[in-house]
Design a protein around this motif. Structure first.
Motif, mmCIF file in Angstrom:
data_model
loop_
_atom_site.group_PDB
_atom_site.id
_atom_site.type_symbol
_atom_site.label_atom_id
_atom_site.label_comp_id
_atom_site.label_asym_id
_atom_site.label_seq_id
_atom_site.Cartn_x
_atom_site.Cartn_y
_atom_site.Cartn_z
ATOM 1 N N GLY A 1 4.395 4.677 6.647
ATOM 2 C CA GLY A 1 3.017 4.316 6.331
ATOM 3 C C GLY A 1 2.907 3.362 5.158
ATOM 4 N N HIS A 2 4.018 2.720 4.762
ATOM 5 C CA HIS A 2 4.020 1.779 3.649
ATOM 6 C C HIS A 2 4.654 0.462 4.098
ATOM 7 N N ARG A 3 4.393 -0.574 3.321
ATOM 8 C CA ARG A 3 5.044 -1.864 3.505
ATOM 9 C C ARG A 3 5.449 -2.384 2.122
ATOM 10 N N GLY A 4 6.528 -3.204 2.126
ATOM 11 C CA GLY A 4 7.042 -3.709 0.870
ATOM 12 C C GLY A 4 7.128 -5.220 0.843
ATOM 13 N N ILE A 5 6.954 -5.786 -0.357
ATOM 14 C CA ILE A 5 7.174 -7.206 -0.597
ATOM 15 C C ILE A 5 8.072 -7.328 -1.831
ATOM 16 N N ILE A 6 8.725 -8.475 -1.991
ATOM 17 C CA ILE A 6 9.675 -8.686 -3.075
ATOM 18 C C ILE A 6 9.127 -9.714 -4.052
ATOM 19 N N PHE A 7 9.250 -9.391 -5.327
ATOM 20 C CA PHE A 7 8.940 -10.352 -6.386
ATOM 21 C C PHE A 7 10.242 -10.860 -6.982
ATOM 22 N N ASN A 8 10.436 -12.147 -6.928
ATOM 23 C CA ASN A 8 11.625 -12.801 -7.453
ATOM 24 C C ASN A 8 11.291 -13.403 -8.815
ATOM 25 N N ILE B 1 7.671 -9.653 4.505
ATOM 26 C CA ILE B 1 7.136 -8.289 4.426
ATOM 27 C C ILE B 1 8.175 -7.342 5.005
ATOM 28 N N TYR B 2 8.501 -6.296 4.268
ATOM 29 C CA TYR B 2 9.557 -5.355 4.665
ATOM 30 C C TYR B 2 8.908 -4.086 5.226
ATOM 31 N N THR B 3 9.390 -3.671 6.381
ATOM 32 C CA THR B 3 8.843 -2.482 7.048
ATOM 33 C C THR B 3 9.548 -1.227 6.536
ATOM 34 N N GLU B 4 9.291 -0.115 7.199
ATOM 35 C CA GLU B 4 9.854 1.163 6.768
ATOM 36 C C GLU B 4 11.382 1.169 6.915
ATOM 37 N N GLY B 5 12.062 1.819 5.949
ATOM 38 C CA GLY B 5 13.518 1.938 6.030
ATOM 39 C C GLY B 5 14.202 1.518 4.734
ATOM 40 N N TYR C 1 12.507 -7.219 -7.606
ATOM 41 C CA TYR C 1 12.077 -5.819 -7.571
ATOM 42 C C TYR C 1 10.991 -5.678 -6.498
ATOM 43 N N PRO C 2 10.960 -4.523 -5.820
ATOM 44 C CA PRO C 2 10.032 -4.361 -4.690
ATOM 45 C C PRO C 2 8.627 -3.942 -5.161
ATOM 46 N N ILE C 3 7.633 -4.342 -4.355
ATOM 47 C CA ILE C 3 6.234 -3.928 -4.552
ATOM 48 C C ILE C 3 5.817 -3.206 -3.265
ATOM 49 N N ILE C 4 5.488 -1.935 -3.377
ATOM 50 C CA ILE C 4 5.207 -1.097 -2.201
ATOM 51 C C ILE C 4 3.693 -0.915 -2.054
ATOM 52 N N TYR C 5 3.182 -1.162 -0.833
ATOM 53 C CA TYR C 5 1.771 -0.972 -0.504
ATOM 54 C C TYR C 5 1.633 0.191 0.479
ATOM 55 N N ASP C 6 0.632 1.032 0.250
ATOM 56 C CA ASP C 6 0.263 2.091 1.196
ATOM 57 C C ASP C 6 -0.742 1.500 2.187
ATOM 58 N N ILE C 7 -0.353 1.378 3.453
ATOM 59 C CA ILE C 7 -1.231 0.751 4.460
ATOM 60 C C ILE C 7 -1.959 1.788 5.304
ATOM 61 N N ARG C 8 -1.938 3.059 4.910
ATOM 62 C CA ARG C 8 -2.692 4.091 5.620
ATOM 63 C C ARG C 8 -4.154 4.067 5.181
ATOM 64 N N SER C 9 -5.047 4.501 6.071
ATOM 65 C CA SER C 9 -6.475 4.512 5.765
ATOM 66 C C SER C 9 -6.765 5.554 4.688
ATOM 67 N N ARG C 10 -7.558 5.144 3.726
ATOM 68 C CA ARG C 10 -7.919 6.049 2.634
ATOM 69 C C ARG C 10 -9.440 6.154 2.551
ATOM 70 N N PRO C 11 -9.973 7.368 2.446
ATOM 71 C CA PRO C 11 -11.445 7.517 2.373
ATOM 72 C C PRO C 11 -11.958 7.223 0.969
ATOM 73 N N ARG C 12 -13.179 6.731 0.947
ATOM 74 C CA ARG C 12 -13.836 6.460 -0.323
ATOM 75 C C ARG C 12 -15.336 6.610 -0.114
#
Length: 336
Positions: A48-55, A64-68, A78-89
C-alpha cells in the motif's frame, strides 16, 4: 609460577602477538564495514506504499518504486515513502445559503495521492499534502455549492447537493494530483434563529389545522342540529296528527307519565305529599278530559300551531349562533 606465565603472555603480545592476529582483525573490520554498507544500500517498500529516490546530486528522481526490496547508494541516495491508501478526513465549514441563512455543513472525504505523480507532488506539496490542500479546497467548494440553494432546498434536495459537491471537489483535487474516492455530507444544521423560525412556522400550521377542524366540527354540529330540529318538527307533526285522530292517545300518555312519577316517588327516601293533580292520577276528573274536549272542538290544532311557532323561533336562534361560530372560525383560519 603463575606470575611467570603472565609475564610470558604479555611479552608475546608486546612483540606482535600470536601469528595471524592482525590479519583476523583486519578481516573482521572489513566484514563489518561490508555488512553495514549492504544494510544501508537496501530498503523495503511496504504494501500500500510507493517510493521515490532523492539523489544528492540530481535531486528527486522520476522513477517510482513499487512494493518490495530495492537498492540505493548509501549517503548519495535516500528513499521517500508515500502511503497511497485512502485515508478518511472530516472537514466542517460554516457557510451561507441562497436566502442568507447560516448553515453548518460537515464532509467526510476519502483521499489518496496519485501514484503516477508522486515526484511532482513531493516537489510541490511534500508528504503532508492533505493538510495543505484539502481544508482550503473543501471550504471553497462548499461555500460555492451551498450558495446556490436556499435552506429548504438543502434539506429536500440533499442528494443533489451531495453529488454537486462531490463532482466539483473531485475536479478541484485533480489539480493537486489528489484522488478522492468518496465525498459524503455527514452533518447539516442551521443557526438558532432559523431553527426557531421553523418551529414557529410548524406551530402556526398546527394552529391553522386546529382552527379548520373547529370550523368543520361546527359545520357538522350545525347539520346535526338541523337534522335534529327537522326530526323534532316531524315528530311533533305526527304527534299532533295522532292526537287529532284519536283523543284517547293523550290520556294514554298521561297515564304513562303518572306511572313514571309514582315509581320515582316510591323509590325516593324522602316523604313527598302531592295531590292527585300533581301525580296526574285524576283520571276520573273532568279536567283530565279538557284536552280531549278541545280536540273535539277543533281548538287543539291552534295550541299545536303556537307550540310549533315557539319551536321554530328556538331553531332560528340556534342556527344564528352556529353561523356566528363558523364566521369566527373562518376568520381565524384566514389570519393563520
Amino acid at each position: 609460577m603463575a606470575q611467570s606465565k603472565l609475564n610470558d603472555l604479555a611479552g608475546k603480545f608486546g612483540k606482535g602477538g600470536p601469528p595471524g592476529l592482525n590479519l583476523g582483525l583486519k578481516i573482521l573490520a572489513v566484514g563489518g564495514l561490508a555488512a553495514y554498507g549492504i544494510a544501508q544500500s537496501m530498503y523495503t517498500v511496504e504494501g500500500g506504499h510507493r517510493g521515490i529516490i532523492f539523489n544528492r546530486i540530481g535531486g528527486v528522481q522520476n522513477e517510482i518504486y513499487t512494493e518490495g526490496l530495492h537498492f540505493r547508494i548509501p549517503w548519495f541516495q535516500y528513499p521517500i515513502i508515500y502511503d497511497i491508501r485512502s485515508r478518511p478526513r472530516k472537514l466542517s465549514s460554516p457557510t451561507g445559503s441562497k436566502d442568507l441563512q447560516m448553515v453548518n455543513i460537515s464532509l467526510r472525504v476519502l483521499s489518496r495521492p496519485d501514484a503516477q505523480q508522486l515526484p511532482d507532488m513531493y516537489r510541490q506539496l511534500g508528504l503532508d499534502y492533505d493538510e495543505k490542500v484539502l481544508p482550503s479546497i473543501c471550504n471553497e467548494v462548499l461555500k460555492s455549492v451551498v450558495a446556490k440553494f436556499n435552506a429548504a432546498q438543502l434539506i429536500t434536495q440533499r442528494q443533489q447537493v451531495s453529488l454537486l459537491v462531490r463532482r466539483e471537489l473531485v475536479d478541484r483535487a485533480k489539480d493537486f494530483n489528489i484522488i478522492l474516492d468518496d465525498v459524503s455530507i455527514t452533518e447539516l444544521s442551521f443557526g438558532k434563529e432559523y431553527t426557531a423560525a421553523v418551529e414557529a412556522k410548524q406551530v402556526a400550521q398546527q394552529e391553522a389545522q386546529r382552527a379548520a377542524f373547529i370550523v368543520e366540527r361546527a359545520k357538522q354540529e350545525r347539520q346535526q342540529k338541523i337534522v335534529q330540529a327537522e326530526g323534532e318538527a316531524e315528530a311533533a307533526k305526527m304527534l299532533g296528527e295522532a292526537i287529532g285522530q284519536n283523543p284517547g292517545y293523550l290520556k294514554l300518555r298521561k297515564i304513562r307519565a303518572a306511572q313514571n312519577i309514582a315509581r320515582t316517588i316510591a323509590n325516593s327516601q324522602n316523604r313527598v305529599y302531592l295531590g292527585g293533580n300533581s301525580l296526574m292520577l285524576n283520571i276520573q276528573d273532568k279536567e283530565f278530559d279538557d284536552q280531549s274536549d278541545k280536540l273535539k272542538n277543533k281548538e287543539y290544532p291552534l295550541v299545536l300551531y303556537q307550540a310549533g311557532v315557539v319551536h321554530q323561533q328556538q331553531h332560528n336562534r340556534r342556527k344564528g349562533i352556529l353561523n356566528s361560530a363558523l364566521e369566527i372560525g373562518s376568520h381565524l383560519v384566514g389570519n393563520n
